[in-house]
Design an enzyme around this catalytic site. Structure first.
Site, PDB file in Angstrom:
ATOM      1  N   HIS A   1      10.460  39.490 -24.336  1.00 44.48           N
ATOM      2  CA  HIS A   1      11.855  39.796 -24.660  1.00 44.48           C
ATOM      3  C   HIS A   1      12.298  41.035 -23.895  1.00 44.48           C
ATOM      4  O   HIS A   1      11.693  42.100 -24.007  1.00 44.48           O
ATOM      5  CB  HIS A   1      12.027  40.028 -26.166  1.00 44.48           C
ATOM      6  CG  HIS A   1      13.454  40.254 -26.567  1.00 44.48           C
ATOM      7  ND1 HIS A   1      14.416  39.285 -26.438  1.00 44.48           N
ATOM      8  CD2 HIS A   1      14.081  41.353 -27.069  1.00 44.48           C
ATOM      9  CE1 HIS A   1      15.579  39.763 -26.864  1.00 44.48           C
ATOM     10  NE2 HIS A   1      15.402  41.022 -27.242  1.00 44.48           N
TER      11      HIS A   1
ATOM     12  N   CYS B   1      17.625  36.558 -22.379  1.00 45.39           N
ATOM     13  CA  CYS B   1      17.528  38.014 -22.433  1.00 45.39           C
ATOM     14  C   CYS B   1      17.239  38.630 -21.064  1.00 45.39           C
ATOM     15  O   CYS B   1      17.675  39.752 -20.779  1.00 45.39           O
ATOM     16  CB  CYS B   1      16.477  38.452 -23.448  1.00 45.39           C
ATOM     17  SG  CYS B   1      14.812  37.840 -23.119  1.00 45.39           S
TER      18      CYS B   1
END
Length: 530
Positions: free
Chosen positions: A432, A184
């Site tokens: 994230h 990510c």
């Protein structure tokens, strides 16, 4: 009791939730409610290919992002919960996990933060260390990528449509960059730099000298940027090809498996692989430095009650530390004030849509007068007034002191060429990364791991979030007081992430090409730029 948290969601425990409780899902969190899983049938194993026992290596899927892994350390029943519950020792600590206790009772022992309890039926087999023939057929990695029908792995034809055309192309599920296995940080960064702008394309014009550098460039350009701009989707195969090449380059250990930071990836890409000169030439008290990023850090004013803007923050830092640009930058990667990933110096920050870097230039190369105290009220610490006006303006300001800067000003063109525009914002919560990027007044939100298919493939999603950001932040009627005083749970999700979890802002100067000669001794002056 431990909870499994959605990586992109708020981390506060809901009010009324008891320690060790299993509570139902709401809009803010992902967690297991045992009543949502079928009771365990003793005659039917939860996985048709494997019966879990103590010591089984298991996988726990989450709604977004990569799964978590651990080892079953306890199995049994708990009061008020149907079926069999498993106690799993996770590979790495998670927020609110325990050391093996639940409601004050010990079921097994492990390091604090690794004990996670959930229904046995929620577990899946960990196949990472199995030989291919040992992996159950329904879990093998040879299932075709379900997103292959939307985009090829590579695209040889270079494509650059207008930002408006690209904006509409990206919106929807299976759009954006398909993440895979902790990618990510890379997905969000590349989308933010290339999805709606060609400002960074110039960095890829030169051919790298090393073979591995040419591989990196190929996967980045032909495998990610071109398919993204032509089909609206870049597949994970090219992401992993890029990560394999970065691993082969040998400067970033764990590039194809581990979680990294955007600046770690970009430093390697710019400096080691593509040999791009630093964008920034900064004058500090001890000399001139060339840099790719600016990390904001300074002392916080405890009396400040406003939501700070990035334009004010960078001006404050430059002023406090007596630093300045010697040249107008073509690109500016601005990291927010943090101590690591977790501790944020401000609960909310508003990314300024423009930065006037003329106010950050070396004062010895331009004229005007400055007042150190005025910075508290304005992003500008140089007052472009004559001495008489400055004296009059500061007469009633207690503690203010005007200092003259006796150098010629640049021409009026400086007001245009020194303006930088916000291109994208990279945010992070619980390891994230996600990305916001803009085309004019319109905004997109990109999550490379928004959903999953076949328990192995992430599905990216791109959402038009223009309405929310305009209403809460950028419209003339938006109220900073409302943003500051509204509880986080009552702020729309995309607005909350944008202001609370901001990690890096990317600014570009559309009126400047790559600056070419980067002689730090050349100052900001009409002869150099105007």
């Amino acid at each position: 009791m431990a909870w499994l948290w959605n990586r992109d969601r708020k981390k506060e425990k809901p009010s009324g939730a008891k320690e060790g409780s299993l509570y139902k899902e709401n809009a803010d969190q992902i967690k297991y409610d045992v009543t949502s899983y079928p009771p365990l049938d003793p005659g039917l194993p939860p996985d048709p290919h494997h019966q879990f026992t103590i010591g089984s290596m298991v996988r726990v899927d989450v709604q977004r992002g990569d799964p978590f892994y651990g080892v079953v350390q306890w199995m049994g029943t708990l009061p008020d919960y149907p079926g069999t519950i498993a106690g799993v020792e996770m590979e790495r600590p998670l927020r609110d996990c325990t050391d093996g206790t639940w409601r004050g009772r010990r079921f097994f022992t492990c390091p604090l933060g690794k004990a996670y309890f959930c229904p046995l039926t929620a577990l899946k087999q960990d196949t990472r260390y199995m030989d291919e023939e040992q992996v159950p057929a329904h879990m093998r990695q040879d299932i075709d990528n379900p997103l292959a029908k939307y985009s090829p792995v590579t695209e040889e034809t270079d494509t650059m449509a207008s930002p408006a055309e690209l904006f509409n192309l990206y919106i929807g599920d299976a759009r954006g960059i398909q993440g895979h296995h902790n990618s990510c940080y890379l997905d969000s960064t590349v989308f933010g730099l290339f999805a709606l702008s060609n400002s960074f394309d110039v960095l890829l014009l030169e051919e790298p000298t090393e073979e591995v550098g040419r591989k990196v460039k190929y996967f980045l350009w032909k495998g990610i940027v071109n398919p993204l701009r032509k089909y609206g989707l870049a597949r994970f195969e090219s992401i992993m090809g890029l990560r394999d090449s970065l691993e082969e380059f040998g400067r970033m250990k764990g590039a194809k498996t581990d979680e990294k930071d955007p600046e770690e990836f970009l430093n390697l890409l710019f400096k080691e692989v593509l040999h791009i000169p630093p964008f920034l030439t900064i004058k500090r008290p001890f000399g001139i430095e060339k840099e790719y990023f600016i990390q904001l850090f300074f002392e916080i004013d405890p009396n400040n009650t406003e939501v700070p803007k990035t334009e004010k923050l960078i001006a404050q830092m430059f002023h406090e530390q007596n630093i300045s640009f010697t040249r107008v930058p073509s690109k500016l990667l601005l990291q927010m004030p943090r101590f690591g990933k977790e501790f944020k110096m401000y609960s909310k920050i508003i990314p300024s849509l423009t930065l006037d870097v003329k106010l950050l230039m070396d004062p010895s190369a331009r004229g005007g007068q400055k007042c150190k105290v005025c910075l508290r009220d304005s992003v500008s610490f140089v007052c472009y007034n004559c001495p008489e006006c400055n004296e009059r303006l500061h007469r009633e300001r207690k503690g203010h002191r005007v200092e003259a800067v006796n150098i010629k000003l640049g021409t009026s063109d400086a007001n245009i060429l020194s303006k930088m525009e916000l291109l994208s914002v990279i945010c992070i919560e619980t390891s994230h990364y996600v990305c916001y990027t803009r085309a004019g007044d319109k905004w997109l939100f990109h999550d490379s791991m928004a959903d999953r298919l076949h328990d192995m493939y992430n599905v990216p999603r791109v959402v038009d979030v223009t309405a929310g950001l305009q209403e809460w932040i950028y419209s003339p009627t938006a109220s900073e007081d409302q943003l500051m005083n509204t509880p986080a749970r009552d702020i729309p999700e995309y607005v909350r992430i944008f202001t609370q979890d901001i990690y890096m802002c990317v600014y570009v100067n559309p009126d400047l090409d790559m600056y070419g000669d980067n002689d730090p001794e050349q100052s900001f002056s009409p002869n150099n730029y105007y």
